[in-house]
Design an enzyme around this catalytic site. Structure first.
Site, PDB file in Angstrom:
ATOM      1  N   ALA A  72     -29.915 -37.258  56.983  1.00  0.00           N
ATOM      2  CA  ALA A  72     -31.227 -37.595  56.423  1.00  0.00           C
ATOM      3  C   ALA A  72     -31.416 -39.108  56.299  1.00  0.00           C
ATOM      4  O   ALA A  72     -32.536 -39.601  56.404  1.00  0.00           O
ATOM      5  CB  ALA A  72     -31.425 -36.911  55.074  1.00  0.00           C
ATOM      6  N   THR A  73     -30.338 -39.838  56.108  1.00  0.00           N
ATOM      7  CA  THR A  73     -30.466 -41.305  56.049  1.00  0.00           C
ATOM      8  C   THR A  73     -31.066 -41.828  57.354  1.00  0.00           C
ATOM      9  O   THR A  73     -32.031 -42.603  57.346  1.00  0.00           O
ATOM     10  CB  THR A  73     -29.084 -41.956  55.811  1.00  0.00           C
ATOM     11  OG1 THR A  73     -28.602 -41.534  54.535  1.00  0.00           O
ATOM     12  CG2 THR A  73     -29.161 -43.469  55.845  1.00  0.00           C
ATOM     13  N   ASN A 152     -33.187 -36.027  44.300  1.00  0.00           N
ATOM     14  CA  ASN A 152     -31.757 -35.716  44.362  1.00  0.00           C
ATOM     15  C   ASN A 152     -31.026 -35.937  43.049  1.00  0.00           C
ATOM     16  O   ASN A 152     -29.929 -35.435  42.864  1.00  0.00           O
ATOM     17  CB  ASN A 152     -31.093 -36.550  45.462  1.00  0.00           C
ATOM     18  CG  ASN A 152     -31.462 -38.012  45.399  1.00  0.00           C
ATOM     19  OD1 ASN A 152     -32.648 -38.364  45.488  1.00  0.00           O
ATOM     20  ND2 ASN A 152     -30.490 -38.874  45.227  1.00  0.00           N
ATOM     21  N   GLN A 180     -33.299 -32.505  49.828  1.00  0.00           N
ATOM     22  CA  GLN A 180     -32.940 -31.663  48.670  1.00  0.00           C
ATOM     23  C   GLN A 180     -33.795 -30.405  48.591  1.00  0.00           C
ATOM     24  O   GLN A 180     -33.400 -29.429  47.944  1.00  0.00           O
ATOM     25  CB  GLN A 180     -33.087 -32.446  47.361  1.00  0.00           C
ATOM     26  CG  GLN A 180     -32.046 -33.536  47.165  1.00  0.00           C
ATOM     27  CD  GLN A 180     -30.642 -32.993  46.900  1.00  0.00           C
ATOM     28  OE1 GLN A 180     -30.451 -31.845  46.502  1.00  0.00           O
ATOM     29  NE2 GLN A 180     -29.650 -33.828  47.133  1.00  0.00           N
ATOM     30  N   SER A 198     -31.101 -32.543  56.049  1.00  0.00           N
ATOM     31  CA  SER A 198     -29.687 -32.843  56.236  1.00  0.00           C
ATOM     32  C   SER A 198     -28.863 -31.565  56.145  1.00  0.00           C
ATOM     33  O   SER A 198     -29.119 -30.708  55.297  1.00  0.00           O
ATOM     34  CB  SER A 198     -29.248 -33.831  55.152  1.00  0.00           C
ATOM     35  OG  SER A 198     -27.869 -34.080  55.266  1.00  0.00           O
ATOM     36  N   HIS A 200     -25.513 -31.207  55.403  1.00  0.00           N
ATOM     37  CA  HIS A 200     -24.434 -31.053  54.414  1.00  0.00           C
ATOM     38  C   HIS A 200     -24.930 -30.743  53.001  1.00  0.00           C
ATOM     39  O   HIS A 200     -24.120 -30.510  52.106  1.00  0.00           O
ATOM     40  CB  HIS A 200     -23.497 -32.266  54.420  1.00  0.00           C
ATOM     41  CG  HIS A 200     -24.040 -33.510  53.770  1.00  0.00           C
ATOM     42  ND1 HIS A 200     -23.763 -33.840  52.472  1.00  0.00           N
ATOM     43  CD2 HIS A 200     -24.829 -34.493  54.246  1.00  0.00           C
ATOM     44  CE1 HIS A 200     -24.354 -35.005  52.185  1.00  0.00           C
ATOM     45  NE2 HIS A 200     -25.007 -35.413  53.250  1.00  0.00           N
ATOM     46  N   THR A 236     -25.124 -38.787  72.889  1.00  0.00           N
ATOM     47  CA  THR A 236     -24.547 -37.505  73.292  1.00  0.00           C
ATOM     48  C   THR A 236     -24.670 -36.483  72.161  1.00  0.00           C
ATOM     49  O   THR A 236     -24.408 -36.806  71.006  1.00  0.00           O
ATOM     50  CB  THR A 236     -23.064 -37.694  73.666  1.00  0.00           C
ATOM     51  OG1 THR A 236     -22.995 -38.653  74.719  1.00  0.00           O
ATOM     52  CG2 THR A 236     -22.416 -36.387  74.111  1.00  0.00           C
ATOM     53  N   CYS A 317     -24.717 -42.317  45.937  1.00  0.00           N
ATOM     54  CA  CYS A 317     -24.891 -43.703  46.399  1.00  0.00           C
ATOM     55  C   CYS A 317     -24.834 -44.665  45.222  1.00  0.00           C
ATOM     56  O   CYS A 317     -24.540 -45.829  45.383  1.00  0.00           O
ATOM     57  CB  CYS A 317     -26.237 -43.870  47.085  1.00  0.00           C
ATOM     58  SG  CYS A 317     -26.756 -42.428  47.964  1.00  0.00           S
TER      59      CYS A 317
HETATM   60  C1  LIG Z   1     -28.442 -36.573  50.608  1.00  0.00           C
HETATM   61  C2  LIG Z   1     -29.798 -37.142  50.693  1.00  0.00           C
HETATM   62  C3  LIG Z   1     -30.139 -38.072  51.682  1.00  0.00           C
HETATM   63  C4  LIG Z   1     -29.117 -38.604  52.664  1.00  0.00           C
HETATM   64  O1  LIG Z   1     -28.722 -37.628  53.556  1.00  0.00           O
HETATM   65  P1  LIG Z   1     -27.445 -37.881  54.511  1.00  0.00           P
HETATM   66  O2  LIG Z   1     -27.508 -36.733  55.452  1.00  0.00           O
HETATM   67  O3  LIG Z   1     -26.264 -37.833  53.608  1.00  0.00           O
HETATM   68  O4  LIG Z   1     -27.646 -39.173  55.178  1.00  0.00           O
HETATM   69  C5  LIG Z   1     -31.428 -38.545  51.718  1.00  0.00           C
HETATM   70  N1  LIG Z   1     -32.338 -38.129  50.819  1.00  0.00           N
HETATM   71  C6  LIG Z   1     -32.060 -37.238  49.866  1.00  0.00           C
HETATM   72  C7  LIG Z   1     -33.128 -36.810  48.931  1.00  0.00           C
HETATM   73  C8  LIG Z   1     -30.781 -36.719  49.771  1.00  0.00           C
HETATM   74  O5  LIG Z   1     -30.498 -35.854  48.797  1.00  0.00           O
END
Ligand SMILES: *Cc1c(COP(=O)(O)O)cnc(C)c1O
Length: 372
Positions: A72-73, A152, A180, A198, A200, A236, A317
């Site tokens: 998501a970043t 988050n 989220q 994202s 994870h 890739t 973070c």
């Molecule tokens: C975890 C999160 C991100 C970052 O996602 P990554 O896949 O870890 O880079 C961005 N925004 C929110 C709201 C998140 O909870």
């Protein structure tokens, strides 16, 4: 003794079902999905498409509106930078909120250095933004609105449906960081142009995410390379992770979220006499509690319980910084409240027994620290 994991807003454990789907793509089906002259590459294309379809189903879009990123970043960076680069002749103003993830706020800060104007709309004390406030922030220079689906740290759900309608009326691109919200609440990309998600956060592997790009919405790439993902995101294909993200998306279930919600409310009921909730009680994602523990330093509390519970002071973070949470401050609270707040994130694998344990560990720890 197992340390109970209560930080599911930071990340989640990979579901075994997800891992099993991924395994063949390391040593057997290891091809480069862009090397389609032979079966090693060719055989992967249907798998990648299937993953797109599984993800698309959760947010009600078409499979070809999903592009894969590293998380998501990256999706947030691509959505904002890519839109701004595309539309910079049209205007120089962005509307976002003061409670966004750092991967939105720090991109916006960088854009301010480059001459763009950014308005950071703040929520009320409950942590929910008002769509009218977003509307009021729009100027004739506004080219992008970016508002998260759910926060988050405090879990509050934002009115992205209404904001989407406003953006559409005004012809402004609307992006939402829904990392989220994805898999936890019902989502629909109707009136949304760009959505970051994202893997994870939903029991898939780390390092893989996606950006929904509505058909017809144009953005510029931020990295350059081969022709993958319509040249918007070359590189890739990370096939094992893509397959895992697809499986994780298949497994998300709003019914399971109901169970998590019940566990969360049960936990809150039992803690409520000792703490105060940050963020709206009802308008929040299942699993999240952000608690103000008056007269207790959050780091001291986390330290006190760390041999039995994994909880956090806010976002991952921020955890290694000594600055107070920008989200708690944005609600209008002082540093004191920010330094005394903890985040608990329950998830798919949290049990009732674990909830009992959390109560039995946290309450004595709070009492102890208050008596010091
Ligand atoms: C975890 C999160 C991100 C970052 O996602 P990554 O896949 O870890 O880079 C961005 N925004 C929110 C709201 C998140 O909870």
């Amino acid at each position: 003794m197992k340390i109970i994991y209560c930080d599911n807003n930071s990340t989640t454990q990979v579901d075994k079902k997800v891992l099993n789907e991924m395994l063949p793509y390391f040593c057997e089906k290891f091809g480069n999905a862009s090397s389609i002259d032979h079966v090693y590459g060719n055989e992967l294309l249907p798998e990648i498409k299937k993953a797109r379809e599984s993800i698309a189903k959760v947010i009600n879009c078409d499979f070809d509106e999903i592009i894969f990123t590293s998380g998501a970043t990256e999706s947030n960076n691509l959505a904002i930078m890519g839109t701004v680069e595309q539309l910079k002749e049209k205007g120089n103003h962005i509307v976002t909120s003061s409670i966004e993830h750092k991967s939105i706020l720090n991109v916006c800060q960088e854009l301010e250095k480059r001459g763009f104007q950014v308005t950071y709309v703040s929520p009320d004390k409950s942590g929910v933004l008002k769509s009218e406030d977003i509307k009021s922030a729009i100027t004739d220079q506004t080219i992008l609105i970016s508002i998260m689906g759910a926060n988050n740290e405090i879990g509050t759900i934002q009115p992205i449906k209404e904001i989407g309608i406003i953006a559409k009326e005004k012809g402004i691109v609307f992006h939402t960081d829904s990392a989220q919200a994805f898999g936890k609440i019902s989502l629909d990309v109707n009136n949304i142009d760009l959505m970051s998600i994202s893997s994870h956060k939903v029991y898939g592997p780390k390092g893989i995410g996606a950006l929904f790009i509505r058909r017809g919405v144009k953005i510029k790439p931020i990295i350059f390379g081969g022709g993958q993902e319509g040249k918007i995101r070359p590189g890739t294909y990370n096939v094992p992770s893509i397959v895992g993200f697809g499986k994780a998306s298949e497994l998300v279930s709003l019914k399971n979220q109901e169970l998590i919600k019940n566990l969360t409310m049960n936990l809150y009921d039992r803690l409520s006499e000792h703490v105060q909730l940050n963020g709206d009680l009802n308008n929040r994602i299942p699993g999240n509690l952000n608690l103000f523990v008056e007269d207790v330093d959050s780091k001291a509390l986390i330290n006190e319980v760390k041999t039995s519970l994994a909880i956090s002071a806010g976002s991952a973070c921020n955890s290694d910084e000594v600055t107070p949470s920008h989200v708690i401050l944005a609600l209008g609270y002082d540093d004191n409240r920010a330094y005394s707040s903890i985040r608990i994130g329950l998830g798919r694998f949290t049990t009732e027994e674990e909830i009992n344990k959390v109560v039995n560990v946290l309450i004595p720890a709070i009492k102890k620290l208050r008596n010091l």
